[in-house]
Design a protein around this motif. Sequence first.
Motif, short mmCIF file in Angstrom:
data_model
loop_
_atom_site.label_atom_id
_atom_site.label_comp_id
_atom_site.label_asym_id
_atom_site.label_seq_id
_atom_site.Cartn_x
_atom_site.Cartn_y
_atom_site.Cartn_z
N GLU A 84 0.97 -1.10 0.21
CA GLU A 84 0.10 0.15 -0.15
C GLU A 84 1.11 1.42 -0.07
OE1 GLU A 84 -2.09 0.12 3.04
OE2 GLU A 84 -3.55 -2.10 2.55
N ARG A 85 2.09 1.41 0.31
CA ARG A 85 3.06 2.17 0.65
C ARG A 85 3.58 2.26 -0.48
NH1 ARG A 85 0.66 5.32 2.59
NH2 ARG A 85 2.82 6.80 3.02
N VAL A 86 3.57 1.55 -1.29
CA VAL A 86 4.80 1.86 -2.68
C VAL A 86 4.81 2.54 -3.20
CG1 VAL A 86 5.91 0.56 -5.15
CG2 VAL A 86 5.64 -0.55 -2.74
N ALA A 87 3.68 3.11 -4.00
CA ALA A 87 3.25 3.84 -3.98
C ALA A 87 3.95 5.81 -4.30
CB ALA A 87 2.04 4.51 -5.10
N VAL A 88 3.69 5.75 -2.96
CA VAL A 88 4.12 7.13 -2.23
C VAL A 88 5.46 6.88 -1.98
CG1 VAL A 88 3.94 8.16 -0.30
CG2 VAL A 88 1.89 7.16 -1.61
N CYS A 89 5.74 5.92 -1.08
CA CYS A 89 7.19 5.81 -0.42
C CYS A 89 8.54 5.61 -1.43
CB CYS A 89 7.31 5.14 0.38
SG CYS A 89 6.24 5.28 1.52
N TRP A 90 7.84 4.12 -1.90
CA TRP A 90 8.73 3.63 -3.10
C TRP A 90 9.37 3.13 -5.08
CZ3 TRP A 90 12.74 2.85 -0.50
CH2 TRP A 90 12.32 2.97 1.35
N TYR A 91 8.22 4.48 -5.02
CA TYR A 91 8.02 4.74 -7.12
C TYR A 91 8.50 5.60 -7.07
CZ TYR A 91 6.40 5.71 -11.19
OH TYR A 91 6.09 5.68 -12.34
N THR A 92 9.42 5.97 -8.42
CA THR A 92 10.10 6.81 -8.46
C THR A 92 9.69 6.97 -10.31
OG1 THR A 92 12.41 8.29 -8.69
CG2 THR A 92 12.95 5.10 -8.96
N ARG A 93 9.75 8.49 -10.61
CA ARG A 93 9.53 8.99 -12.18
C ARG A 93 11.17 8.83 -13.15
NH1 ARG A 93 4.16 11.30 -14.54
NH2 ARG A 93 4.25 9.49 -15.85
N PHE A 94 12.02 9.55 -11.63
CA PHE A 94 13.32 10.09 -11.86
C PHE A 94 14.48 9.09 -11.88
CE2 PHE A 94 10.19 13.25 -12.78
CZ PHE A 94 10.09 13.31 -14.54
N ALA B 30 17.74 -5.24 -4.02
CA ALA B 30 17.63 -6.33 -4.53
C ALA B 30 16.18 -7.02 -4.87
CB ALA B 30 18.67 -7.26 -3.92
N GLU B 31 15.21 -6.42 -4.27
CA GLU B 31 13.84 -7.03 -4.92
C GLU B 31 13.31 -6.55 -5.77
OE1 GLU B 31 11.33 -7.31 -1.60
OE2 GLU B 31 13.03 -8.21 -0.80
N GLY B 32 14.54 -5.49 -6.84
CA GLY B 32 13.90 -4.86 -7.62
C GLY B 32 13.68 -3.01 -6.95
#
Length: 159
Positions: A69-79, A116-118
């Motif tokens: 649930e937190r990936v989009a806010v905390c771990w996703y990056t466009r740049f 390591a998980e991507g």
Amino acid sequence: TDETSRHHHGAPLLSAELRERARSDSDVVAGVRRSFQRFCDFLGLEVGTREGEDGQVSCVVSKAQHYDERVAVCWYTRFSGNHNWLRISRVLHCLRLVGLDEEAAAFLTCLEGLHAEGVPCEAALKHWRKRAATKVSCEPQGAFFSADCDGLVQSIASK
């Protein structure tokens, strides 16, 4: 931390004297530990303990049930990063400043695992490693505390 904030000009600095006082005050250390746990929860991580074969209990940071649930806010990056990654650097540094070296090492181990998980945090990882290996001086003359985290960072960097 012990560095002037580039974004919050009124933020207090943690001088060598204040670091020493913080390290020796169990209430301050407990407060920083609670803040660290809250920050990890925000990131979708959890702080716990694990008992080793030798009976030693150590800190461990891992994905929490709500990590996805937190990936989009905390771990996703466009740049090349995410603004929360700057906070991670400061948290690692702060943990070392107040003597929570085990927590800093556990946090870095978790961050290494996420990479390591991507999780595309390779550029940030070099800064996180540096922050987790921060040499901390609580003496104005420059006597340094060295922690096991230094060895962890060196072993990871040599991979």
